[in-house]
Design a protein around this motif. Sequence first.
Motif, PDB file in Angstrom:
ATOM      1  N   GLY A   1      -0.487   0.465  -5.753  1.00 43.35           N
ATOM      2  CA  GLY A   1      -0.722   2.135  -5.370  1.00 43.35           C
ATOM      3  C   GLY A   1      -2.022   2.743  -4.405  1.00 43.35           C
ATOM      4  O   GLY A   1      -3.133   2.018  -4.864  1.00 43.35           O
ATOM      5  N   ALA A   2      -1.343   2.673  -3.574  1.00 46.02           N
ATOM      6  CA  ALA A   2      -3.101   3.024  -2.377  1.00 46.02           C
ATOM      7  C   ALA A   2      -3.589   4.736  -2.126  1.00 46.02           C
ATOM      8  O   ALA A   2      -4.784   4.823  -1.819  1.00 46.02           O
ATOM      9  N   GLY A   3      -3.060   5.868  -2.478  1.00 44.36           N
ATOM     10  CA  GLY A   3      -3.131   7.303  -3.222  1.00 44.36           C
ATOM     11  C   GLY A   3      -1.932   8.199  -3.552  1.00 44.36           C
ATOM     12  O   GLY A   3      -0.748   7.461  -3.555  1.00 44.36           O
ATOM     13  N   ILE A   4      -2.533   9.715  -3.499  1.00 47.68           N
ATOM     14  CA  ILE A   4      -1.227  10.371  -4.211  1.00 47.68           C
ATOM     15  C   ILE A   4      -1.649  11.452  -3.059  1.00 47.68           C
ATOM     16  O   ILE A   4      -2.720  11.749  -1.857  1.00 47.68           O
ATOM     17  N   PHE A   5      -0.263  11.745  -2.559  1.00 45.11           N
ATOM     18  CA  PHE A   5      -1.013  13.303  -1.815  1.00 45.11           C
ATOM     19  C   PHE A   5       0.202  14.200  -2.583  1.00 45.11           C
ATOM     20  O   PHE A   5       1.280  14.752  -2.736  1.00 45.11           O
ATOM     21  N   ALA A   6      -0.192  15.373  -2.808  1.00 43.50           N
ATOM     22  CA  ALA A   6       0.472  16.200  -3.822  1.00 43.50           C
ATOM     23  C   ALA A   6       0.527  17.724  -3.191  1.00 43.50           C
ATOM     24  O   ALA A   6       0.725  18.841  -3.666  1.00 43.50           O
TER      25      ALA A   6
ATOM     26  N   ARG B   1       1.169  -1.368   0.221  1.00 42.49           N
ATOM     27  CA  ARG B   1      -0.267   0.438   0.267  1.00 42.49           C
ATOM     28  C   ARG B   1       0.728   1.205  -0.044  1.00 42.49           C
ATOM     29  O   ARG B   1       1.608   1.768   1.090  1.00 42.49           O
ATOM     30  N   VAL B   2       0.815   1.686  -0.916  1.00 42.24           N
ATOM     31  CA  VAL B   2       2.368   2.699  -1.766  1.00 42.24           C
ATOM     32  C   VAL B   2       1.720   3.998  -1.794  1.00 42.24           C
ATOM     33  O   VAL B   2       0.491   4.195  -2.055  1.00 42.24           O
ATOM     34  N   LEU B   3       1.749   5.360  -0.987  1.00 42.36           N
ATOM     35  CA  LEU B   3       1.593   6.512  -1.018  1.00 42.36           C
ATOM     36  C   LEU B   3       2.571   7.335  -1.872  1.00 42.36           C
ATOM     37  O   LEU B   3       3.703   7.435  -1.897  1.00 42.36           O
ATOM     38  N   VAL B   4       2.037   7.581  -3.166  1.00 40.19           N
ATOM     39  CA  VAL B   4       2.945   8.389  -4.656  1.00 40.19           C
ATOM     40  C   VAL B   4       3.270   9.848  -3.865  1.00 40.19           C
ATOM     41  O   VAL B   4       1.907  10.961  -3.384  1.00 40.19           O
ATOM     42  N   LEU B   5       4.106  11.319  -3.981  1.00 42.87           N
ATOM     43  CA  LEU B   5       3.956  12.436  -3.241  1.00 42.87           C
ATOM     44  C   LEU B   5       4.597  12.932  -4.509  1.00 42.87           C
ATOM     45  O   LEU B   5       4.844  12.176  -5.968  1.00 42.87           O
ATOM     46  N   SER B   6       4.169  13.792  -3.999  1.00 41.78           N
ATOM     47  CA  SER B   6       4.184  15.420  -5.599  1.00 41.78           C
ATOM     48  C   SER B   6       4.460  16.199  -4.986  1.00 41.78           C
ATOM     49  O   SER B   6       3.597  16.990  -4.003  1.00 41.78           O
ATOM     50  N   THR B   7       5.036  17.590  -6.230  1.00 42.47           N
ATOM     51  CA  THR B   7       4.134  19.148  -5.882  1.00 42.47           C
ATOM     52  C   THR B   7       3.193  18.541  -6.571  1.00 42.47           C
ATOM     53  O   THR B   7       2.366  18.152  -7.138  1.00 42.47           O
ATOM     54  N   PRO B   8       2.000  20.432  -5.808  1.00 42.24           N
ATOM     55  CA  PRO B   8       0.868  20.052  -6.775  1.00 42.24           C
ATOM     56  C   PRO B   8       0.756  20.496  -8.551  1.00 42.24           C
ATOM     57  O   PRO B   8       0.329  19.519  -9.453  1.00 42.24           O
ATOM     58  N   GLU B   9       2.200  21.025  -8.739  1.00 43.29           N
ATOM     59  CA  GLU B   9       2.368  20.945 -10.498  1.00 43.29           C
ATOM     60  C   GLU B   9       2.842  19.898 -10.818  1.00 43.29           C
ATOM     61  O   GLU B   9       2.444  19.797 -12.144  1.00 43.29           O
ATOM     62  N   GLN B  10       2.977  18.085 -10.332  1.00 37.19           N
ATOM     63  CA  GLN B  10       2.905  17.244 -10.954  1.00 37.19           C
ATOM     64  C   GLN B  10       2.072  16.398 -10.681  1.00 37.19           C
ATOM     65  O   GLN B  10       2.663  14.823 -10.075  1.00 37.19           O
ATOM     66  N   GLU B  11       1.699  16.799 -10.141  1.00 33.35           N
ATOM     67  CA  GLU B  11       0.432  15.351  -9.682  1.00 33.35           C
ATOM     68  C   GLU B  11       0.063  14.690 -10.788  1.00 33.35           C
ATOM     69  O   GLU B  11      -0.028  13.899 -11.136  1.00 33.35           O
ATOM     70  N   GLY B  12      -0.066  15.057 -12.139  1.00 33.65           N
ATOM     71  CA  GLY B  12      -0.500  14.772 -12.863  1.00 33.65           C
ATOM     72  C   GLY B  12       1.095  13.626 -13.735  1.00 33.65           C
ATOM     73  O   GLY B  12       0.459  11.811 -13.309  1.00 33.65           O
ATOM     74  N   GLN B  13       1.577  13.552 -13.368  1.00 36.76           N
ATOM     75  CA  GLN B  13       3.564  12.390 -13.300  1.00 36.76           C
ATOM     76  C   GLN B  13       2.988  11.638 -11.717  1.00 36.76           C
ATOM     77  O   GLN B  13       3.041  10.310 -11.979  1.00 36.76           O
ATOM     78  N   ALA B  14       2.432  12.329 -11.536  1.00 37.60           N
ATOM     79  CA  ALA B  14       1.455  10.778  -9.773  1.00 37.60           C
ATOM     80  C   ALA B  14       0.646  10.303 -10.184  1.00 37.60           C
ATOM     81  O   ALA B  14       1.608   8.632  -9.881  1.00 37.60           O
ATOM     82  N   ARG B  15      -0.008  10.709 -11.087  1.00 37.93           N
ATOM     83  CA  ARG B  15      -1.066   9.453 -11.604  1.00 37.93           C
ATOM     84  C   ARG B  15      -0.707   8.995 -12.318  1.00 37.93           C
ATOM     85  O   ARG B  15      -0.868   7.595 -11.954  1.00 37.93           O
ATOM     86  N   GLN B  16      -0.026   8.987 -12.699  1.00 38.79           N
ATOM     87  CA  GLN B  16       0.963   8.347 -13.735  1.00 38.79           C
ATOM     88  C   GLN B  16       1.796   7.081 -13.055  1.00 38.79           C
ATOM     89  O   GLN B  16       1.494   6.062 -13.546  1.00 38.79           O
ATOM     90  N   VAL B  17       2.193   7.630 -11.842  1.00 38.61           N
ATOM     91  CA  VAL B  17       2.637   6.458 -11.248  1.00 38.61           C
ATOM     92  C   VAL B  17       2.088   5.781 -10.537  1.00 38.61           C
ATOM     93  O   VAL B  17       2.238   4.714 -10.508  1.00 38.61           O
TER      94      VAL B  17
ATOM     95  N   VAL C   1      15.357   9.153 -17.782  1.00 43.33           N
ATOM     96  CA  VAL C   1      15.559   9.966 -18.453  1.00 43.33           C
ATOM     97  C   VAL C   1      14.681  10.342 -19.429  1.00 43.33           C
ATOM     98  O   VAL C   1      14.007  11.124 -19.795  1.00 43.33           O
ATOM     99  N   ASP C   2      13.312   9.598 -19.636  1.00 42.74           N
ATOM    100  CA  ASP C   2      11.938   9.870 -20.324  1.00 42.74           C
ATOM    101  C   ASP C   2      11.539  10.858 -19.416  1.00 42.74           C
ATOM    102  O   ASP C   2      10.907  11.991 -20.176  1.00 42.74           O
ATOM    103  N   LEU C   3      11.193  10.899 -18.739  1.00 45.09           N
ATOM    104  CA  LEU C   3      10.602  11.913 -17.283  1.00 45.09           C
ATOM    105  C   LEU C   3      11.063  12.961 -17.020  1.00 45.09           C
ATOM    106  O   LEU C   3      10.662  13.983 -16.764  1.00 45.09           O
ATOM    107  N   THR C   4      12.663  13.080 -18.075  1.00 46.26           N
ATOM    108  CA  THR C   4      13.781  14.849 -18.163  1.00 46.26           C
ATOM    109  C   THR C   4      13.115  15.159 -19.210  1.00 46.26           C
ATOM    110  O   THR C   4      13.668  16.949 -19.215  1.00 46.26           O
ATOM    111  N   LEU C   5      12.336  14.859 -20.243  1.00 47.85           N
ATOM    112  CA  LEU C   5      12.104  15.321 -21.707  1.00 47.85           C
ATOM    113  C   LEU C   5      11.395  16.113 -21.306  1.00 47.85           C
ATOM    114  O   LEU C   5      12.422  17.935 -21.744  1.00 47.85           O
TER     115      LEU C   5
END
Length: 359
Positions: free
Chosen positions: A58-63, A34-50, A153-157
Amino acid sequence: MTPFIYNGLPSRVIFGHGTLSRLAEEVASLGCHRVLVLSTPEQEGQARQVLEQLGERGAGIFAEARMHTPVEVTEKALPIIASLDIDGVVAIGGGSTIGLGKAIALRTDLPQVAVPTTYAGSEMTPILGETQDGVKTTQRTLKVLPEVVVYDVDLTLGLPVGMSGTSGINAIAHAVEALYAQDRNPVISLMAEEGIAALARSLPIIADNPGDHQARSDALYGAWLCGACLGSVGMSLHHKLCHTLGGSFDLPHAETHTIVLPHAVAYNAEAAPEAMARIARALGTRDAAGGLHDLASAVGAPLALQDIGMQARDIDRATEMATRNPYWNPRAIEADAIHRLLSDAHAGIRPTPREAIES
């Protein structure tokens, strides 16, 4: 060969293109369900991809991660972790999000997977800097070192050119100080010079062509090396100044590192000639301090503290704070010289070692 001590850090690194696809496998290897995904508000879209990559784990997101890792944000995340019965965290983003993951790990002992999308390098360090009541404090403990780091590397493009340059020079700062650290050693010095060189050759290419895959790969490789340097040896004047300016004056982290670094290097030039030679060689220049300033200029980074929100009236207070309980440094910390260093950095003056070491 002079005597030295080298401590290897217990972290697993997955590096390449498309490596995010291995995330669920790495999380499973840690025994997390049960993993919590962390991100900033600006990167919440990438958090959802994760979160999608994690599937049933995946148990949820804290953005809500924020710059300088405010204690109040961490304290807001803890009840969510308890209510969701979280047994691990995945942090996707830069130093802000990875810092939040570390702060949570410090308090809960939960395993971490870091997925860096910038070149900050903090994912490779057992160092946590937290801000409370306008003061940033740091500590070093293996409790905050991520167990797994997934470099894709693809995530930095899509990383904007401006952030690419400043986060890359932020990473260079880690390697620079490793070269004159009190506990430096030949292994870390090799990594430091290689990391600086990889970023110095790739960042100007990225500024001109953000989609260049080879340059993006070189930059991420350099960031990994520089982060590992910071994780293995101590910090000096540059990091003390940036922690003071960031935590107490709320200046942006990577931009502050970028502006201050050439001036801190110039300050230490006479006291650390071997380090200066290695930095200059890695940059392909004759002057380490000037070369770092020129690299920042080449990638379009800000060059003056006044351009990122610092007021001239704050220089006196910043000097007093930075010279209070200073980190070890190859050159003695002198208040008048630090005030001049900050004044030059505030104005964006191109530093030279001669100007910086004169009293």
